[in-house]
Design a protein around this motif. Sequence first.
Motif, PDB file in Angstrom:
ATOM      1  N   GLY A  10      63.647  -6.984 -40.496  1.00 26.02           N
ATOM      2  CA  GLY A  10      62.917  -5.727 -40.514  1.00 26.02           C
ATOM      3  C   GLY A  10      61.688  -5.819 -41.401  1.00 26.02           C
ATOM      4  N   ASN A  11      61.138  -4.662 -41.766  1.00 28.98           N
ATOM      5  CA  ASN A  11      59.903  -4.628 -42.546  1.00 28.98           C
ATOM      6  C   ASN A  11      60.046  -5.282 -43.914  1.00 28.98           C
ATOM      7  OD1 ASN A  11      58.525  -3.273 -40.504  1.00 28.98           O
ATOM      8  ND2 ASN A  11      59.054  -1.253 -41.299  1.00 28.98           N
ATOM      9  N   MET A  12      61.255  -5.286 -44.454  1.00 26.10           N
ATOM     10  CA  MET A  12      61.466  -5.946 -45.738  1.00 26.10           C
ATOM     11  C   MET A  12      61.967  -7.369 -45.570  1.00 26.10           C
ATOM     12  SD  MET A  12      62.925  -2.901 -48.196  1.00 26.10           S
ATOM     13  CE  MET A  12      62.943  -4.007 -49.613  1.00 26.10           C
ATOM     14  N   GLY A  13      62.787  -7.592 -44.559  1.00 23.85           N
ATOM     15  CA  GLY A  13      63.357  -8.918 -44.345  1.00 23.85           C
ATOM     16  C   GLY A  13      62.319  -9.971 -44.028  1.00 23.85           C
ATOM     17  N   PHE A  19      58.764 -15.840 -47.999  1.00 22.73           N
ATOM     18  CA  PHE A  19      58.745 -16.460 -49.329  1.00 22.73           C
ATOM     19  C   PHE A  19      59.683 -17.669 -49.391  1.00 22.73           C
ATOM     20  CE2 PHE A  19      56.977 -12.353 -50.855  1.00 22.73           C
ATOM     21  CZ  PHE A  19      55.898 -12.857 -51.566  1.00 22.73           C
ATOM     22  N   LEU A  20      60.808 -17.591 -48.684  1.00 20.74           N
ATOM     23  CA  LEU A  20      61.745 -18.723 -48.672  1.00 20.74           C
ATOM     24  C   LEU A  20      61.141 -19.919 -47.951  1.00 20.74           C
ATOM     25  CD1 LEU A  20      65.071 -16.803 -47.954  1.00 20.74           C
ATOM     26  CD2 LEU A  20      64.335 -17.814 -50.122  1.00 20.74           C
ATOM     27  N   LEU A  21      60.414 -19.651 -46.870  1.00 15.15           N
ATOM     28  CA  LEU A  21      59.734 -20.741 -46.154  1.00 15.15           C
ATOM     29  C   LEU A  21      58.675 -21.393 -47.037  1.00 15.15           C
ATOM     30  CD1 LEU A  21      59.237 -19.258 -42.565  1.00 15.15           C
ATOM     31  CD2 LEU A  21      60.591 -21.267 -43.162  1.00 15.15           C
ATOM     32  N   ALA A 133      58.605  -6.025 -51.502  1.00 12.16           N
ATOM     33  CA  ALA A 133      59.059  -7.158 -50.696  1.00 12.16           C
ATOM     34  C   ALA A 133      57.880  -8.041 -50.311  1.00 12.16           C
ATOM     35  CB  ALA A 133      59.782  -6.657 -49.452  1.00 12.16           C
ATOM     36  N   THR A 134      56.769  -7.417 -49.967  1.00  7.45           N
ATOM     37  CA  THR A 134      55.570  -8.151 -49.561  1.00  7.45           C
ATOM     38  C   THR A 134      54.947  -8.892 -50.738  1.00  7.45           C
ATOM     39  OG1 THR A 134      55.141  -6.504 -47.843  1.00  7.45           O
ATOM     40  CG2 THR A 134      53.306  -7.919 -48.468  1.00  7.45           C
ATOM     41  N   GLU A 135      55.039  -8.295 -51.916  1.00  2.96           N
ATOM     42  CA  GLU A 135      54.452  -8.911 -53.113  1.00  2.96           C
ATOM     43  C   GLU A 135      55.405  -9.878 -53.818  1.00  2.96           C
ATOM     44  OE1 GLU A 135      53.436  -5.496 -55.401  1.00  2.96           O
ATOM     45  OE2 GLU A 135      51.642  -5.022 -54.213  1.00  2.96           O
ATOM     46  N   GLY A 136      56.680  -9.881 -53.404  1.00  2.00           N
ATOM     47  CA  GLY A 136      57.666 -10.737 -54.054  1.00  2.00           C
ATOM     48  C   GLY A 136      58.086 -10.227 -55.408  1.00  2.00           C
ATOM     49  N   THR A 137      58.080  -8.890 -55.580  1.00  4.11           N
ATOM     50  CA  THR A 137      58.379  -8.293 -56.889  1.00  4.11           C
ATOM     51  C   THR A 137      59.567  -7.332 -56.819  1.00  4.11           C
ATOM     52  OG1 THR A 137      56.749  -6.528 -56.482  1.00  4.11           O
ATOM     53  CG2 THR A 137      55.990  -8.492 -57.657  1.00  4.11           C
ATOM     54  N   TYR A 159      61.541 -14.032 -54.283  1.00  5.00           N
ATOM     55  CA  TYR A 159      60.966 -12.751 -53.878  1.00  5.00           C
ATOM     56  C   TYR A 159      61.411 -11.577 -54.752  1.00  5.00           C
ATOM     57  CZ  TYR A 159      65.337 -13.127 -51.134  1.00  5.00           C
ATOM     58  OH  TYR A 159      66.635 -13.339 -50.719  1.00  5.00           O
ATOM     59  N   ALA A 160      62.144 -11.850 -55.823  1.00  7.15           N
ATOM     60  CA  ALA A 160      62.568 -10.788 -56.738  1.00  7.15           C
ATOM     61  C   ALA A 160      61.979 -11.038 -58.126  1.00  7.15           C
ATOM     62  CB  ALA A 160      64.083 -10.715 -56.822  1.00  7.15           C
TER      63      ALA A 160
END
Length: 292
Positions: A10-13, A19-21, A133-137, A159-160
Amino acid sequence: MSTIAFIGLGNMGRPMAGFLLKAGHQLRIYARRPEVFQNEAKHLIEAGAIACSSPAEAAQGADFIITNVMGTQDVAEVLHAGSEAAIKTAKSGAICIDHSTIDPQGAKDIAAVMASKGVAYVDAPVSGGVKAATEGTLVMMMGGSDQDVAKVKEIVKNYAKTITHIGGVGHGQVAKLCNQIAQVINIQGVAESLRFAQANGADLQKVFEAISGGMAGSRMLDLMGPKMVSRDFKAGIEARLHAKDFFLVKDASTKSHLDMPALQTVAVQLEKLMASGWGYDDTSSLLKVLEA
């Protein structure tokens, strides 16, 4: 680098998977809507993610199985209850990381089923919305064993920004629901403040500026106040997602015979919001409920 199954795009996933890639992990992805692979998640596949047709296919050979779906039943379905659930192929020693917001007891029940197959489970709900989620924060609250959480932190740190281990399985969900209680009741308070100003003919912008500098100041006032003043109800956080979480808390508090009057009142307002068809608008639409 790890092999990771990511279930729920979804929009967050999607940005979380991205980021994992970027970190170099091998990603096996699954979306419950197949068209996502041709549209929203196409860039993930182009970046090297492997598109899978089922949770079971995604989980095959994975060291970590990440879920980011809607509710308790959704998590159970993709992990163990469905005909092509991840548990059918998950290897012993793998760890499930669930970023969904679900019932704490449901998290414990799912963890018990996964443990029967040698698969560990960490509930790791997040706060911060699509922007974080988009910023990784993202802010993350975790429930699980010390050993499992230590391994999981090495993955989610991509991403956290803030990661807190609360306690055993289910306690991450407890903390997330506490977050939602404080957050949404605060939004209702902002809405009622500005509705009172509006009804008395005061300038909403000036009222907002005045109270934001005082003891009423808060992150939610800073976020929601300007949206209410300008009547910008475009979703930053969709009200239906807050409502889903809030109703979880309402049910849990009722079962536990907890007296939570503010929660009960705001739940009624969210029910009215949803009934008015504003579920995909921002939660600042609680002001419109008062106006109606």
